[in-house]
Structure formats: structure tokens, C-alpha cells
Design a protein around this motif. Sequence first.
Motif, mmCIF file in Angstrom:
data_model
loop_
_atom_site.group_PDB
_atom_site.id
_atom_site.type_symbol
_atom_site.label_atom_id
_atom_site.label_comp_id
_atom_site.label_asym_id
_atom_site.label_seq_id
_atom_site.Cartn_x
_atom_site.Cartn_y
_atom_site.Cartn_z
ATOM 1 N N GLY A 1 -3.950 -0.411 -6.803
ATOM 2 C CA GLY A 1 -3.114 0.768 -6.989
ATOM 3 C C GLY A 1 -3.893 2.005 -6.597
ATOM 4 N N LEU A 2 -3.674 2.474 -5.387
ATOM 5 C CA LEU A 2 -4.476 3.575 -4.842
ATOM 6 C C LEU A 2 -3.698 4.887 -4.879
ATOM 7 C CD1 LEU A 2 -6.042 1.603 -1.867
ATOM 8 C CD2 LEU A 2 -7.156 2.241 -4.023
ATOM 9 N N ALA B 1 -12.200 6.769 -0.193
ATOM 10 C CA ALA B 1 -11.977 6.265 -1.550
ATOM 11 C C ALA B 1 -12.293 4.779 -1.676
ATOM 12 C CB ALA B 1 -10.541 6.526 -1.978
ATOM 13 N N VAL B 2 -12.294 4.054 -0.569
ATOM 14 C CA VAL B 2 -12.569 2.617 -0.580
ATOM 15 C C VAL B 2 -13.413 2.249 0.635
ATOM 16 C CG1 VAL B 2 -10.423 2.024 -1.792
ATOM 17 C CG2 VAL B 2 -10.461 2.076 0.713
ATOM 18 N N THR C 1 -3.226 -4.962 1.690
ATOM 19 C CA THR C 1 -1.918 -4.912 1.031
ATOM 20 C C THR C 1 -1.685 -6.141 0.152
ATOM 21 O OG1 THR C 1 -0.897 -5.901 2.994
ATOM 22 C CG2 THR C 1 -0.862 -3.485 2.816
ATOM 23 N N ASP C 2 -2.711 -6.963 -0.010
ATOM 24 C CA ASP C 2 -2.647 -8.106 -0.926
ATOM 25 C C ASP C 2 -3.879 -8.072 -1.819
ATOM 26 O OD1 ASP C 2 -4.849 -9.260 0.490
ATOM 27 O OD2 ASP C 2 -3.436 -10.019 1.983
ATOM 28 N N LEU C 3 -4.025 -9.092 -2.653
ATOM 29 C CA LEU C 3 -5.138 -9.119 -3.606
ATOM 30 C C LEU C 3 -6.249 -10.074 -3.188
ATOM 31 C CD1 LEU C 3 -3.089 -9.177 -6.958
ATOM 32 C CD2 LEU C 3 -3.890 -7.197 -5.641
ATOM 33 N N GLU C 4 -6.269 -10.445 -1.916
ATOM 34 C CA GLU C 4 -7.188 -11.490 -1.459
ATOM 35 C C GLU C 4 -8.655 -11.110 -1.609
ATOM 36 O OE1 GLU C 4 -6.291 -14.591 -0.536
ATOM 37 O OE2 GLU C 4 -4.302 -13.948 -1.163
ATOM 38 N N SER C 5 -8.978 -9.827 -1.556
ATOM 39 C CA SER C 5 -10.386 -9.420 -1.660
ATOM 40 C C SER C 5 -10.841 -9.236 -3.104
ATOM 41 C CB SER C 5 -10.622 -8.117 -0.894
ATOM 42 O OG SER C 5 -9.870 -7.063 -1.463
ATOM 43 N N SER D 1 -0.073 2.162 4.916
ATOM 44 C CA SER D 1 -0.420 3.566 5.148
ATOM 45 C C SER D 1 -1.311 4.103 4.035
ATOM 46 C CB SER D 1 0.846 4.417 5.257
ATOM 47 O OG SER D 1 1.634 4.326 4.072
ATOM 48 N N THR D 2 -1.057 3.665 2.798
ATOM 49 C CA THR D 2 -1.901 4.089 1.674
ATOM 50 C C THR D 2 -3.297 3.512 1.815
ATOM 51 O OG1 THR D 2 0.010 4.231 0.197
ATOM 52 C CG2 THR D 2 -2.156 4.065 -0.830
ATOM 53 N N CYS D 3 -3.391 2.254 2.201
ATOM 54 C CA CYS D 3 -4.698 1.628 2.422
ATOM 55 C C CYS D 3 -5.490 2.398 3.475
ATOM 56 C CB CYS D 3 -4.523 0.176 2.865
ATOM 57 S SG CYS D 3 -3.849 -0.930 1.601
ATOM 58 N N GLN D 4 -4.817 2.769 4.562
ATOM 59 C CA GLN D 4 -5.491 3.480 5.638
ATOM 60 C C GLN D 4 -5.950 4.860 5.192
ATOM 61 O OE1 GLN D 4 -6.235 2.016 8.685
ATOM 62 N NE2 GLN D 4 -7.568 3.820 8.718
#
Length: 281
Positions: free
Chosen positions: A7-8, A44-45, A50-54, A34-37
Motif C-alpha cells: 500500500g504505497l 520511496a522504494v 503490483t503483486d505480493l511476490e517480493s 503507475s503508483t509503483c512507478q
Amino acid sequence: MKIGIIGLGLIGGSLGLDLRSLGHTVLGASQKESTCQTAKNIGAVDHARTDLESMPQSDLIFICTPIPYIIPTLQQLIPSLKPTTIVTDVGSVKTPIVQDCTALWSNFVGGHPMAGTAEQGINAAQFKLFVNRPYVITPTPESPAESVQILADLVSSIGADVYTQYSPQIHDQAVAWISHLPVMISASLIHACMSETDSHILEAAQKLASSGFASTSRVGGGNPELGVMMAKYNKEAILRSLRQYRQNLNDLINYIETENWSSLENTLEYTQQARPNFIDS
């Protein structure tokens, strides 16, 4: 330390900015690419998906989603987590979240950073958002002491004032008084003003409203979804606070109707003296 943030938005993004500045590796997750980018662009990261794989790579995970998604997010994480992974949340209501999440994951520790702005989303994220702001950690008797200490040390390192002595129940009633009740009161103030039936008076009120109205109405003009979530998940505590507030309001009405100016003055003197206990503590 490898830290996951799911949740960013304002809180998650701000946590990421501060934690990365201290040398931690931050792995992010958001539903929107777009939020991830944007989170990567502003620093911030280190990585975001867009998934929880990491997330299984993380030593500690912050779930920074809206309240209804905290428990489902943990359920989705559990099959791939290391037993040592600490999971925490940032929800403003603790009792139902801590109860259900602790049952699902013994290494869960509830948390609530009491910081924010009027803006939301990753673009509102900022450095040092948590400096000198309360960060409440609500362990239960079953919470691993080492995990509580690790979380406390981590949030202390970003400048927050950490409180670990309050149970989820005490937290929820206290927050009902000083956070959730003001939202409801502020919203009712705006709604009451808009009920003025004389258009000339309403227009004058809107044009003449200044800093006093801006201060008292600010939280009532915020995100409606957050207000509903407060009421839904902290229902009993908010109702208790609203009922007491209604009684105090009835007292004020009575003093004015009966021209009991001495009682009104005593009340205002009492509130004048009491306010610093909340603001200057």
C-alpha cells in the motif's frame, strides 16, 4: 533490513522514504503500476510490484492498505512468509485487526502512526512525516517481545514518539475521543451550516468563513471512506464518545436557554485549562 510495504499511499510512501534514507532496502506493492512507478521515481522504494511476490524476502512487512483489506492481505501473505517475518499494520483501529491478525500470524504486531496530511496518495508522501508524532504499537500478552522491540526501534529511528504500553482496546477508545469523534463533529458542523434555509445568510457565512471555521471543519471535509471505516470498525467506542458529546452539547444549550451565564463561563474556563493537556503533551 529488508522491509516490505504493501500500500504505497501517504503513509506507506512516507515510511519508504524515511526507511530507505536510513539504508534499509524497501520492497513495495501496490495495485496500480503507475503508483509503483511513482514510488520508485521519488525514492520511496527500491523495487515495487503490483503483486505480493517480493514480500517473502522481507524481514518486516508494513500493511498500509485501508482497514478492510488488512486481514485479507495477511491471509494472502501467510503461505509464503518465513516464520521469523514480522508483520504490522498502520490502521487507525486496533482491536478487531489485532485480534484477527494475531490469530492468523503469531508474529503480528499492531501499529498506528498518528501522522498525516490533508492530501492522500503516493504523491503526498514526504520525508520526516513521523518526526515527533505518536506511533502507537499495541502488543498483546502473546506478542513476541523481540518483534515488538524490533518494530519499536525501527519506527523510533524515523523520529516517531513510540508508545507500546496501550492495549488495542485502550487505543481504540482514546483515538475515538481525539481523532474519530472530531471527524464526526466536524462533519456535523459543515452539515448544520449547509442546513441554513436563507440563501443570503448561507452565502454570507460561506464568504465570511475564516481561520476558525477552517480549523474546526478541516477533518470533517476529509476522505468520506476513511470516516465510514472509523465508524464501522470502531463503532462502540465512537458511539460512547458521541453520546457523551451530545450530553455536553445539551448542557450548553440549557445554559444559554436559561441564561445561566455563570455555568457557561465555568465550562469555558474548564475547557480553556484542559486543552493544553491534549495539545502540549
